[in-house]
Write a protein that holds these residues in place. Sequence first.
Motif, PDB file in Angstrom:
ATOM      1  N   TYR A 119       0.819  -1.205   0.000  1.00 36.97           N
ATOM      2  CA  TYR A 119       0.000   0.000   0.000  1.00 36.97           C
ATOM      3  C   TYR A 119       0.861   1.267   0.000  1.00 36.97           C
ATOM      4  O   TYR A 119       0.373   2.370  -0.205  1.00 36.97           O
ATOM      5  N   GLY A 120       2.167   1.082   0.245  1.00 30.61           N
ATOM      6  CA  GLY A 120       3.071   2.224   0.290  1.00 30.61           C
ATOM      7  C   GLY A 120       4.411   1.883  -0.322  1.00 30.61           C
ATOM      8  O   GLY A 120       4.650   0.756  -0.766  1.00 30.61           O
ATOM      9  N   ASP A 144       2.204   6.968  -0.170  1.00 32.63           N
ATOM     10  CA  ASP A 144       1.094   6.038  -0.366  1.00 32.63           C
ATOM     11  C   ASP A 144       0.940   5.793  -1.860  1.00 32.63           C
ATOM     12  O   ASP A 144       1.084   6.717  -2.678  1.00 32.63           O
ATOM     13  N   ASN A 146      -1.550   5.397  -3.629  1.00 33.54           N
ATOM     14  CA  ASN A 146      -2.684   6.108  -4.228  1.00 33.54           C
ATOM     15  C   ASN A 146      -2.647   7.607  -3.946  1.00 33.54           C
ATOM     16  O   ASN A 146      -3.661   8.301  -4.110  1.00 33.54           O
ATOM     17  N   ASN A 148      -2.653   9.259  -1.264  1.00 32.46           N
ATOM     18  CA  ASN A 148      -3.534   9.705  -0.199  1.00 32.46           C
ATOM     19  C   ASN A 148      -2.676  10.286   0.924  1.00 32.46           C
ATOM     20  O   ASN A 148      -1.822   9.594   1.488  1.00 32.46           O
ATOM     21  N   GLU A 150      -3.288  11.217   4.042  1.00 32.13           N
ATOM     22  CA  GLU A 150      -3.438  10.627   5.366  1.00 32.13           C
ATOM     23  C   GLU A 150      -2.707   9.299   5.451  1.00 32.13           C
ATOM     24  O   GLU A 150      -2.002   9.013   6.431  1.00 32.13           O
ATOM     25  N   ARG A 151      -2.839   8.485   4.384  1.00 31.48           N
ATOM     26  CA  ARG A 151      -2.150   7.193   4.394  1.00 31.48           C
ATOM     27  C   ARG A 151      -0.648   7.368   4.187  1.00 31.48           C
ATOM     28  O   ARG A 151       0.154   6.574   4.684  1.00 31.48           O
ATOM     29  N   TYR A 153       1.051   9.755   5.486  1.00 29.89           N
ATOM     30  CA  TYR A 153       1.523  10.055   6.836  1.00 29.89           C
ATOM     31  C   TYR A 153       1.743   8.756   7.612  1.00 29.89           C
ATOM     32  O   TYR A 153       2.747   8.604   8.321  1.00 29.89           O
ATOM     33  N   ALA A 154       0.812   7.809   7.445  1.00 26.37           N
ATOM     34  CA  ALA A 154       0.931   6.523   8.132  1.00 26.37           C
ATOM     35  C   ALA A 154       2.160   5.763   7.641  1.00 26.37           C
ATOM     36  O   ALA A 154       2.865   5.114   8.431  1.00 26.37           O
ATOM     37  N   VAL A 155       2.439   5.869   6.344  1.00 26.79           N
ATOM     38  CA  VAL A 155       3.640   5.234   5.797  1.00 26.79           C
ATOM     39  C   VAL A 155       4.883   5.876   6.425  1.00 26.79           C
ATOM     40  O   VAL A 155       5.820   5.182   6.824  1.00 26.79           O
ATOM     41  N   LYS A 158       5.476   4.519   9.784  1.00 24.78           N
ATOM     42  CA  LYS A 158       6.009   3.158   9.698  1.00 24.78           C
ATOM     43  C   LYS A 158       7.500   3.176   9.369  1.00 24.78           C
ATOM     44  O   LYS A 158       8.295   2.416   9.938  1.00 24.78           O
TER      45      LYS A 158
END
Length: 200
Positions: A119-120, A144, A146, A148, A150-151, A153-155, A158
């Motif tokens: 996903y990332g 990310d 796609n 995105n 917000e995602r 940021y999550a990557v 991680k």
Amino acid sequence: MNDVTTYSAERVRYWVWSGFYTASEVEELLAQLIEHEGSEAGAELNAAELWAQLDQEWAAKSAAEADWPDRTDCDRLDEAFDQLESEGICCVHNAGHSVSDGFTEVAEALHERGSENFYGYCFYSGHEIEHALDGAGLWLTFGDLNDNAERAYAVGRKVLSALVDAGLEPEWDGKPQSRVWLPELTWQRWTRRDFFAAEM
């Protein structure tokens, strides 16, 4: 030293000290460079000096490796990337020469490894390695798949976590469009294990 010779000498140093190429691969790359740049620069390019430099760089790196710690920062980086791969983030080492090349390399890696598994992404290019070899740390690009925010940021979180878990000290401003920096990373990547096999 003219620009062509300087550039060629820098390429030789990078190929050897980056740790991503065997002796036979570097010899092939240097032969191609001499053929290409020599036809452009004519007598300005001294091929004999470049081959001599190549021997000197290999000798210097071999001597340096004898004093390296058993676990280098590059080993830690590999561990972090392995962890990220297991968590759905496609990681690519030495991804082309530029950040732009890196995105192409990621696309190819996703095709080979199966994009459905990720996903990332996270990568660093050859240009970043050159900076790291000069003691300027290593920049990592992530995101990310796609686009995105917000995602992404999550990557980033991680990536940061995996680097810390591996014993590195990353810096990041928390913005998904920014890159992660490893300011204290010492670039020490072991010569590939097939180096000697390539010489037999």
